[in-house]
Write a protein that holds these residues in place. Sequence first.
Motif, PDB file in Angstrom:
ATOM      1  N   VAL A  20       0.836  -1.203   0.000  1.00 15.80           N
ATOM      2  CA  VAL A  20       0.000   0.000   0.000  1.00 15.80           C
ATOM      3  C   VAL A  20       0.870   1.253   0.000  1.00 15.80           C
ATOM      4  CG1 VAL A  20      -1.657   1.339   1.335  1.00 15.80           C
ATOM      5  CG2 VAL A  20      -1.973  -1.124   1.088  1.00 15.80           C
ATOM      6  N   ALA A  21       1.926   1.230   0.808  1.00 19.57           N
ATOM      7  CA  ALA A  21       2.818   2.387   0.873  1.00 19.57           C
ATOM      8  C   ALA A  21       3.474   2.656  -0.481  1.00 19.57           C
ATOM      9  CB  ALA A  21       3.881   2.167   1.950  1.00 19.57           C
ATOM     10  N   LEU A  22       3.908   1.589  -1.157  1.00 21.50           N
ATOM     11  CA  LEU A  22       4.552   1.760  -2.462  1.00 21.50           C
ATOM     12  C   LEU A  22       3.590   2.356  -3.488  1.00 21.50           C
ATOM     13  CD1 LEU A  22       6.686  -1.510  -2.759  1.00 21.50           C
ATOM     14  CD2 LEU A  22       7.507   0.831  -2.404  1.00 21.50           C
ATOM     15  N   TRP A  23       2.348   1.876  -3.504  1.00 22.67           N
ATOM     16  CA  TRP A  23       1.383   2.409  -4.467  1.00 22.67           C
ATOM     17  C   TRP A  23       1.035   3.864  -4.156  1.00 22.67           C
ATOM     18  CZ3 TRP A  23       0.422   1.186  -9.147  1.00 22.67           C
ATOM     19  CH2 TRP A  23       0.523  -0.138  -9.581  1.00 22.67           C
ATOM     20  N   LEU A  24       0.973   4.212  -2.890  1.00 21.16           N
ATOM     21  CA  LEU A  24       0.705   5.600  -2.534  1.00 21.16           C
ATOM     22  C   LEU A  24       1.868   6.503  -2.947  1.00 21.16           C
ATOM     23  CD1 LEU A  24      -0.985   5.266   0.978  1.00 21.16           C
ATOM     24  CD2 LEU A  24      -2.067   5.780  -1.226  1.00 21.16           C
ATOM     25  N   VAL A  25       3.096   6.003  -2.788  1.00 19.47           N
ATOM     26  CA  VAL A  25       4.264   6.767  -3.238  1.00 19.47           C
ATOM     27  C   VAL A  25       4.211   6.964  -4.746  1.00 19.47           C
ATOM     28  CG1 VAL A  25       6.768   6.681  -3.519  1.00 19.47           C
ATOM     29  CG2 VAL A  25       5.750   6.107  -1.314  1.00 19.47           C
ATOM     30  N   VAL A  26       3.867   5.897  -5.477  1.00 20.37           N
ATOM     31  CA  VAL A  26       3.758   5.991  -6.938  1.00 20.37           C
ATOM     32  C   VAL A  26       2.700   7.022  -7.320  1.00 20.37           C
ATOM     33  CG1 VAL A  26       3.085   4.756  -9.026  1.00 20.37           C
ATOM     34  CG2 VAL A  26       4.581   3.652  -7.365  1.00 20.37           C
ATOM     35  N   LEU A  27       1.568   7.011  -6.610  1.00 17.97           N
ATOM     36  CA  LEU A  27       0.493   7.956  -6.898  1.00 17.97           C
ATOM     37  C   LEU A  27       0.946   9.395  -6.662  1.00 17.97           C
ATOM     38  CD1 LEU A  27      -2.482   8.516  -7.603  1.00 17.97           C
ATOM     39  CD2 LEU A  27      -3.029   8.158  -5.190  1.00 17.97           C
ATOM     40  N   VAL A  28       1.636   9.631  -5.548  1.00 22.82           N
ATOM     41  CA  VAL A  28       2.093  10.987  -5.233  1.00 22.82           C
ATOM     42  C   VAL A  28       3.142  11.458  -6.240  1.00 22.82           C
ATOM     43  CG1 VAL A  28       3.325  12.387  -3.543  1.00 22.82           C
ATOM     44  CG2 VAL A  28       1.545  10.807  -2.784  1.00 22.82           C
ATOM     45  N   VAL A  29       4.102  10.594  -6.547  1.00 24.35           N
ATOM     46  CA  VAL A  29       5.155  10.965  -7.502  1.00 24.35           C
ATOM     47  C   VAL A  29       4.562  11.243  -8.875  1.00 24.35           C
ATOM     48  CG1 VAL A  29       7.190  10.115  -8.727  1.00 24.35           C
ATOM     49  CG2 VAL A  29       6.971   9.739  -6.265  1.00 24.35           C
ATOM     50  N   ALA A  30       3.641  10.382  -9.320  1.00 20.75           N
ATOM     51  CA  ALA A  30       3.004  10.597 -10.618  1.00 20.75           C
ATOM     52  C   ALA A  30       2.199  11.887 -10.623  1.00 20.75           C
ATOM     53  CB  ALA A  30       2.101   9.406 -10.968  1.00 20.75           C
ATOM     54  N   GLY A  31       1.521  12.174  -9.500  1.00 17.33           N
ATOM     55  CA  GLY A  31       0.762  13.415  -9.415  1.00 17.33           C
ATOM     56  C   GLY A  31       1.640  14.642  -9.490  1.00 17.33           C
ATOM     57  N   LEU A  32       2.768  14.618  -8.793  1.00 18.07           N
ATOM     58  CA  LEU A  32       3.702  15.742  -8.845  1.00 18.07           C
ATOM     59  C   LEU A  32       4.287  15.903 -10.249  1.00 18.07           C
ATOM     60  CD1 LEU A  32       5.597  15.253  -5.455  1.00 18.07           C
ATOM     61  CD2 LEU A  32       3.892  17.011  -6.004  1.00 18.07           C
ATOM     62  N   ALA A  33       4.594  14.774 -10.882  1.00 15.17           N
ATOM     63  CA  ALA A  33       5.127  14.833 -12.249  1.00 15.17           C
ATOM     64  C   ALA A  33       4.099  15.417 -13.208  1.00 15.17           C
ATOM     65  CB  ALA A  33       5.539  13.435 -12.706  1.00 15.17           C
TER      66      ALA A  33
END
Length: 745
Positions: A20-33
């Motif tokens: 769950v933590a990894l997917w949330l990190v991916v979501l945040v990074v993709a959102g910032l990008a």
Amino acid sequence: MATLLYRLGRGALRRRRLVVALWLVVLVVAGLAAATLRGPTASNFTMPGTESQRALDLLAEQFPAASGATGTIAVKAPGDGQLASPEGQAVVQELVQQASTLPGVVGAVDPFQVGAVSPDGRYALVQVQFATGADGVSDEQRTAYEEVGAAAEAKGWQVAPGGEVLGGEPEIGSTEALGVLVAAIVLIITFGSLVAAGMTMLNALIGVGVGMAGLFALSGVIELTSTAPILALMLGLAVGIDYSLFITSRHRQNLLDGLSPEEAVGRAVGTAGSAVVFAGATVVIALAGLAVVNIPFLTVMGFAAAGTVTVAVLVAITLQPALLGFAGLRVLPRRLRSVAADSASAGDVALVDGPDVNDRPSVGNAPNEDRSSFGFRWARLVTRFRVPVILLSLLGLGLLALPTPDMRLALPDPSTAAVGSPARVASDLTTEGFGPGFTGRLAVVVAGDTPQATSAAVPQVTALLQRTENVLAVAPAQVSPDGRTALLGVVPKTGPTDEATETMVHEIRGSVGGIRDADVLLTGATAVGIDVSEKLSDALPTYLLLVVGLSVLLLMLVFRSLLVPIKAALGFLLTVAATFGITVAVFQQGHLADLVGLDTPAPLISFLPILLIGILFGLAMDYEVFLVSRMREDFVHGESARQATISGMGHGARVVTAAALIMISVFGGFVFLEDPVIKSMGFALAVGVAIDAFVVRMTIVPAVMSLLGDRAWWLPRWLSRVLPNVDIEGEGLRNHLTERTPTRV
């Protein structure tokens, strides 16, 4: 594959916090990008290799002042003849001055100088030339252009800025959220648990968020058409919810059968996850296959949608097991949690002796299956009256497909925009004052090696244009500074999407093709639309053949049968034909158009048929695998062909029904958008899913399977030896569990 996915599901549950933590990190990074790298979307549809595109490229190189986007400001005086009065001329001059000083504008043309005034002296057209193409016009420049004429309107004049410069990105608002809301209600009814429904929806939304953020992050380096993100969102939402539904459904059944949460998740991902991976792969392959058409904007649309589907699959087989681990038995309704707990604690269910791991996902309410449910009753009815059912279904789909041969394709033009939109107001005002041809003017580019060659060719081209049927007027030539390139405006008598206009375009190209010492090319938005539509129409049969051949090959691998894939492919063709027929009847012919909020019937958007084929192919194979795989499994384990058909339908009907309703709800939510292009896409996909799921897969398929009997599963021995075993049914997982030491739960 099933064994690998089984281990993946168990591992995701054990390390659920990390997943769950990894997917949330991916979501945040993709959102910032996406927020920092997002680029503009394109509203134009370029088509390399066509005459219209060659002309645009030539203008950009040799006559850049005339290669930018154009705008047309339609002006209507309060009464006839007022344009000729000093007051009227002053109003028009003020508009021309205001338009020429707008940011990004090269200049504006006085309508009195070029004769762009209606005979009754009430209407005028002010031509505005921008420095860049429509995609290079900023939002601020477009807003300033739309606000031109406020002072004139205060005096009772009507001013409507229009033209290609107004093209923008469709807006996503609250209307399509209704589809998601309906999907949530379907999930709650299907699961009987807010936790299960909420978790499934959350999982899908995270996947869509990651996919869309990644897509927008790439838009800075890849040119996206304005419809590409909408298509990706539409498809990503639908398949994301469905794929999570399949796995959650199977997991719940495993819990009710007495398996521990970890084992239940492992088997759910191993069996339902295999179907999800296969279904997702077929959608991705079909969408990526759009690249073979060799149309850049369509290729980008296909890859954009394929990317969101890929993310949906990855989220379903990794994040969903992790979330199910957090939920535990709360994924079940309250009244069934004690049943599952008692069954597990009783210790009477051995892992290797438990329910068949090859059972397809189903939403059951108890370990002892209820064969009196609607799915079983419907299957018995269909197989009993299989011949009448097949004949009636074919007749019904045939009637729905009758309008298909009349299908016409075109790119959207302002005359079909939503009523009240700036583009539509300007188009209607122009048509009212000058006729429909003025909304789809053409441009003829004359390019010679020398100024003398161009100068000699222009009179010849003008004479040929004036003699062409359906040409209303030919504007004087504009010549580039070096004298080698000339641009002539052509006004047809008919609108941009009329068949007569298309015929006129071909006649012009045929007549000017013999001009010597100069290249004569026809372009303009109308010509671009005709070229794009024709190229897509030519590519449609090839792509359809590719998709049908792919479906036969993939299903042959899955079911190890010759007749089942052929039957599935024919069913897919029935779905496509009926869907095209209904869409043509509503959006082109205008039948029941009010029900979908369509203002003006028009030809279908050029790329709709080919996109529809690619998307429906993947979804059709999804439902086919879901239903027929259980039929095959029961047949292999000794049941008669008819009973295996009934069993497969009985176990899969509820989940397929829920999945189809979710798809229809999500796609149908986009029908409420004002943009007619998105509206038609959502409508066609919703109708296609409904026809394929309920008529073809849940009615015709069991009837045909029952009629074929044992012959349905025949495969030549030599072909059986050649085909690889993809283990979509989980035989490898079955052997893996059998070899393990029996462990009691």
